[in-house]
Enzyme design. Structure first.
Site, PDB file in Angstrom:
ATOM      1  N   SER A  41      91.073  65.704  75.066  1.00 12.80           N
ATOM      2  CA  SER A  41      92.440  65.515  74.571  1.00 12.80           C
ATOM      3  C   SER A  41      92.450  65.442  73.044  1.00 12.80           C
ATOM      4  O   SER A  41      92.073  66.400  72.387  1.00 12.80           O
ATOM      5  CB  SER A  41      93.033  64.280  75.219  1.00 12.80           C
ATOM      6  OG  SER A  41      94.429  64.283  75.078  1.00 12.80           O
ATOM      7  N   ASP A  58      98.582  67.590  70.663  1.00 11.74           N
ATOM      8  CA  ASP A  58      97.165  67.224  70.546  1.00 11.74           C
ATOM      9  C   ASP A  58      96.309  68.404  71.012  1.00 11.74           C
ATOM     10  O   ASP A  58      96.825  69.511  71.228  1.00 11.74           O
ATOM     11  CB  ASP A  58      96.865  65.958  71.352  1.00 11.74           C
ATOM     12  CG  ASP A  58      97.165  66.135  72.821  1.00 11.74           C
ATOM     13  OD1 ASP A  58      97.885  67.103  73.170  1.00 11.74           O
ATOM     14  OD2 ASP A  58      96.693  65.327  73.636  1.00 11.74           O
TER      15      ASP A  58
END
Lengths: 492, 492, 492, 492
Positions: B105, B269
């Site tokens: 992530s 992200d």
């Protein structure tokens, strides 16, 4: 129909550069390559010629590539599918074999085009005509058992490694040659790159990052619709990049250092053969100034007795100035034919220690020590090294940037020949203090380094007038009068 | 060793999430999937379970993916190699089968991680524990003749088409629900997207462009070094995007319309599950405000009798306010477990017409009508539709944005349990006018909609205090005192 | 020019089925599919139609596939590239979408061809004509922004798994229906398969092995030159297979069991739609006998009130015998149009419990419960199950194999119509005891189950006479006389 | 644990050659290659070492390949994925870089193995030990930013073209050297090839067909279960091929010519390094006879002053005879180390015109002029040329085929050393008329060209006795007595 213009085959994909045309060109290229490999001799070639095939990121790319592959394979050539690449990476991959690049460079997204390479160099006019003739004659398929199955190749990483290595060596040379204190380096230099959603995206930012720069990109996602900006990098289309750099540098002492601002900006076109440099104030550095900087540097660091820079008639006298200053000479060749100019200089070199150290037309640079193709990614790496070691302003400083203008005078196509014949006499007569060169149009060069070029447009009903001079308006107007008179007289 | 934290398996690739671990997890997942498919019954399953495998753009991705594939294939599962994808696209592709997503992530580039999906939903705790147990027990390979050969799948285009279709239907609903005059549309809306060199790059800009927007990207080239900015989108890492939007909008009347400026900005992200919204002034819109806007909208357009929004304890009371106002209710579940919260609400639904219309924790949204996974790309599309039809400011207007703070109080891990036990009594006693909820830590809600949450950190030696109030500093200080006292007393 | 013959588009790749034609057909199919998906309604379809594209192992396959892909993609269809497949596997993959199969079936290696599928069924005549019209009209490319990028798909493993599952269920049924003792099984059964260097190689041997057989292959390497034998499986081209089986079985008690000899042999054509069965003595089992065996079995195990077998006029009366015996009925449809016959029977089914349980023409079988396409791989699996459970000889036993002949009578193309008109009257008059059917040519059936069929050739200047009778020579001669007389009279 | 045996790393995939081991070996190889490329010097290497990775057709191949790739990539090497290949094709592809081949050669389907190459040659013992040491020491991953992404490469077509070219040149040489009338050629020669479902299938038949032969294959479908026959080609496993050839040639005058019968048969193992030749009667030609034929030919056509053939101690004296006759000499090296023998001869060559013209152990041939690896595909091409130009019988004629036996004498591992020490004295004493060579075991050669070799097995508790003699039984018995006595005495 003339297939190859100054920019190769290029046009709208629904009407001109259709899959049907791509198939025909692929077939023709395969047949031509087979004939070339067989040579004039009696020997059978040992296998089919190998042709690397790539495309840029256009929406029409996959279909045009499939059609080209169908033509190549049914023409008896072995296809190495390279997928999406910047044009210079395909040229690099074509060394030792053939290459077909599907790109319309900076044209709008509705267009596509075909560029042909042999051993790292674009097809010359003769080869283009041979392909054209085969397309015209509807080259038939090869015998079924000569058809081939494509191989896949991944060539981008190898290309990027080679650019990186070249730039690293260039950096060592630059350190020796420049006045800057040694030890300066790319590390940490902040650079903004506007990829224009084109094929520089997987190339330039990666190379610069690997050389130690910190890179922020605009329009770094490849998208064949060119949503972010027009694909041709101009002061207008680079508006976002220029504002981004200028705003970020506001109030920053040493832009691009210490994690603040950007040392400079780079803009590419759709296939990364073209580069535009933006300074720390967000202004576009004139394309001829970039040429002058690189040309001087290559001449200065050359070990050859007779270092030559090849350029085109429309390129500015500031290039000649810097090259002469550094001890080299300039040769000019018609627009879009740098590769032929390089070959011509080499052919005349004889025993003398002549070396083409650089070849360029505005926005397009051939780094001859790296390879014989136009390479905007390599230019980005080399410029980054130069800016890091010496600063953009000190590179630019010695270059005299005289005002430049370009105007078009109406002239029907059928009069062009007569007009140019007349001008070949009239212009020298009208400007007696100028040196005359009539190789590519009529080019006059004045004692104060001013110059003007008059040439017929290859594609539109105009005669073009280029001029560069401290008094550019007066010069252009004087020339225009002579041209208009010639056009008027030429009416039969 | 606990394998799965609140963020799944995640850590440095040289030490923790190594290829060795990936192989072991792959093997364990395959074995678990085989057992699940075989069911409790006596029937032989007809073939190996199918598992789609994807990764984000990290440098370690290819090696970790190869190792995971080795584990899956030697564990007897059939692998469908999906290459690089945003996490929500992998989740989408896992419908009707299993999915393994390799991503850390927003962690730094030196990290990687593993997320597991079954039929579009993340593995619940029970399944994670089963996998963990198999990894611990060093699950052996399946018998050699149950090993498999991977298939390749290209799933991105299908995912993007589905997001586009969902957003188009949402737009129709939004038009009905909103006050804006009909006929407003995404066409022409200018949006700036900072992809952070992550996997949103081939997704969000494409979807927005296809919906009719004009999109300019920052850091749109996928690069696992995250050279452009930190991968976690925060006001600091989004500095470039914020400046870019703010500068471009200076002096523009209607930013993002008529080819000038940007209506808003989006930051993602590394794997595009997270979204941050930037307003036309370049300011980050608070993540809870985005939640409140979406939550209210979904409740308002729901046809269910009992529309439910699932969120986490740290999410602001402004969500509750908007949801209540729109006629729905809010359920809270522990951080990182939205999928379990959704399942729980559904399980309790009985005959009543209950529907989970939205589930979210800060920055992460599950659009339940689209699918059961966190989806930042879908959020980008939906937000663009809302902004285009109603304008960001009018969406934000009804949301009360009280000041918010989060502090960490030192507390050794071995005291946490005792501290929390004490606080369960102390805090309600200390704040008598508050409603108390002790499901996930201790949450106090005050009559004026102020609230505070106290919970032990799952990964660090702290007790966290969250608070939102017009007088947030006083509230936090009062709570902190109680917590510090409890920690001190807990020293044995 | 008529594009589609009885065998679809087929011919030499240098002259007829060229890349140019493939591109044109691809474009036409895409346009047709777009129109079909858009329906008559006003709704925009949500996306481009999806078309799976595969090819057999021919040398010309890659080039023809690339050209077809170029046509499909520039016509606005989304291509799923499936690589090399047997034709039935492509048909299977076309369920729920479209399919294009590039194959010339059993033609020589210099040929190729194009077969079109929609949702698992070949295009019917109407659709073929629509495509033909578009090719004729030179369907232009779609607008550039509707062009597509292909996805890749690996579909073979899924197909093989489905065949295996179908055969396993069939085995269960066969055990119930047959007289053989239960518990018999494929395990250990030895089968020889001659793949003829075609696309059955990665399919039939794998399926049979997974069902438990021991398989030895001849010409199992895919090679588009068909070096091992002619691609059309005939008693002559299967010489090697027949000798191999016969020699191996010499002196073996129970061929194919206990690790000795081969229970039977299988020969396929280039794309595995066709199957030929060879018995343990190395003799080819007559193609109509294979049909009769399968037809009877499907009728016998059907639960329908009105089980129907669809076949073609040239198929033997032995099929009718076995089907009637088992309680079903036979419907005939013109050659190459089994899929249309199936559709016609279904259309007429009304409320009655009618079911097409099998459809076949000699060598080509549609296992309707498995899918609506001709499937030689499925036939191989089903035959293996039947042979394993009951033995080839006991399957063959109830089928009456009367002598069969086929002759061609010269008849210029321009007389065919008149000749057939005459014969429609003359033949019934000449053979008064026969039942007459004039749906597809003139077919006479006699009380003793003898029959004859007279029809004009679709491709050559002949009238064909087929006959099957214990006194086949006499029957053929009598018919030939009538035909020759009609041809003579038809001379204007 | 010793990792590399005489056959490299090899064993069952569930227990020994697991994905876990493959990952560890991949990591170790990458680290070793990095160190080798960095050299001893201080220069940074310019990039990661490139390693081509391929596998044979085993069921475990994809998983083992993925694991190896994970190890290589996380070890900092650049992987070029070559997919499925014959071992010699991978060796060929490793020229100028490294190669990893995943194969267990002729082992059962439950096994797999790892073979390492550097620049076309197998790793020597020293390199193997270095890798072994790294595996033992659990080589850690490289730093995350040195991990790599694999490229794909298609190398088979290039390999086949090179084999074809080599065989064509060989044919020209053969014509010059042989007695056969010129003009003989491969065209039309019929050859039967049993690929044993291994990786020779896409190689040998193609090369032979391209050279002009007509090829029929048995077990030409690649299937990692080796359903058609045992993967090791022996007279027993080649039963089908032998019967096929013999039966087809029955009553044929000139087998393999005029479209009738087969001139000879070829059997390969699973990865095509091994070749077995079957004559027109279906009999296996002794492996040493094949060696003698090739060795003599290479010596005879060599232009070197000192042509050398390298072989192993267990290889027959008939090789020495033919080599000496042709004017060359034989050098022996331990089993499994032909590459080391070649290197040793070359190292000693000095100024003298020494050339290793051929190197072979039974069934395995290194065609040194083609490349430094064992190559069964090249052997097939070369043998086909020889058979076509001269006929198998006339090739075989000059070779004296003495009876050959091999027996195993029980000997616990811990006595082997003492036993061999004793035998080094006892055997020469017992056979005084023999010349003695103790380089690799004890080898005695008698005046009549009889010989015997005694050596301890590397993998099993035996001492092996090999002998070749017109009176082989007597010789073996005499030797056995001496050995058994030595074993008995060695009991402590």
């Amino acid at each position: 129909m003339e297939l190859f213009g100054t920019a190769g085959v290029r046009g709208r994909v629904e009407e001109r550069v259709t899959p049907e045309l791509a198939l025909a060109v692929g077939r023709a290229v395969a047949a031509e390559a087979r004939e070339l490999e067989a040579g004039g001799g009696t020997d059978e070639p040992t296998g089919p010629p190998e042709i690397v095939l790539a495309r840029d990121g256009r929406v029409s790319g996959p279909a045009i590539a499939a059609a080209t592959e169908a033509g190549l394979a049914s023409g008896g050539a072995k296809v190495s599918r390279a997928g999406r690449l910047p044009t210079p990476a395909l040229a690099h991959a074509s060394r030792g074999r053939y290459g077909v690049m599907l790109t319309a460079s900076h044209n709008p997204p509705s267009d596509n085009g075909i560029k042909l390479f042999r051993d790292g160099v674009e097809f010359d006019r003769e080869l283009e005509l041979a392909v054209e003739a085969r397309v015209e004659a509807e080259e038939p398929p090869a015998a079924w058992d000569a058809w081939t199955e494509p191989d896949r190749v991944d060539t981008l990483d190898g290309y990027l490694a080679d650019v990186r290595e070249y730039a690293t060596e260039f950096e060592a040379d630059a350190d020796d040659a420049g006045d800057a204190d040694d030890g300066d380096s790319l590390d940490g230099l902040r650079i903004a790159v506007d990829c224009g959603n084109g094929m520089s995206a997987p190339a330039t930012p990666t190379v610069l990052r690997e050389l130690g720069a910190t890179v922020v990109t605009l329009n770094g996602n490849v998208d064949g619709h060119f949503p972010g900006r027009g694909s041709k990098p101009t002061p207008e289309t680079l508006r976002d990049l220029r504002a981004f750099v200028a705003d970020a540098n506001e109030g920053v002492d040493d832009p691009g250092r210490d994690g603040e601002g950007y040392a400079f900006g780079i803009g590419h076109d759709g296939d990364a053969d073209r580069i535009v440099v933006v300074d720390a104030n967000g202004e576009v550095v004139h394309e001829d100034t970039v040429l002058a900087i690189l040309a001087e540097r290559y001449v200065r660091t050359s070990a050859a007795d007779d270092p030559v820079v090849v350029t085109t008639p429309n390129a500015s006298g500031r290039i000649d100035e810097r090259v002469r200053e550094a001890g080299g000479r300039v040769e000019r060749v018609r627009l879009g034919a740098l590769h032929e100019g390089i070959a011509a200089v080499r052919a005349e070199a004889d025993a003398k220690d002549t070396e083409v150290v650089f070849a360029a037309e505005p926005w397009k640079h051939v780094h001859t020590a790296f390879g014989g193709w136009i390479d905007g990614v390599c230019s980005a790496a080399v410029m980054a090294v130069l800016v890091a070691t010496e600063g953009l302003e000190s590179l630019r400083d010695p270059v005299t940037e005289r005002p430049y203008r370009k105007v078009s005078v109406d002239c029907p196509d059928d009069r062009k020949e007569r007009v140019m014949a007349r001008l070949t006499e009239r212009l020298p007569a009208a400007f007696e203090d100028a040196t005359v060169d009539t190789d590519h149009g009529v080019r006059l060069e004045f004692p104060d380094a001013s110059w003007t070029l008059v040439r017929p447009s290859g594609t539109e009903p105009y005669v073009r007038v280029y001029a560069e001079s401290d008094a550019v308006d007066e010069l252009v107007e004087s020339v225009r009068e002579v041209v208009e008179a010639a056009v008027a007289e030429a009416e039969s």
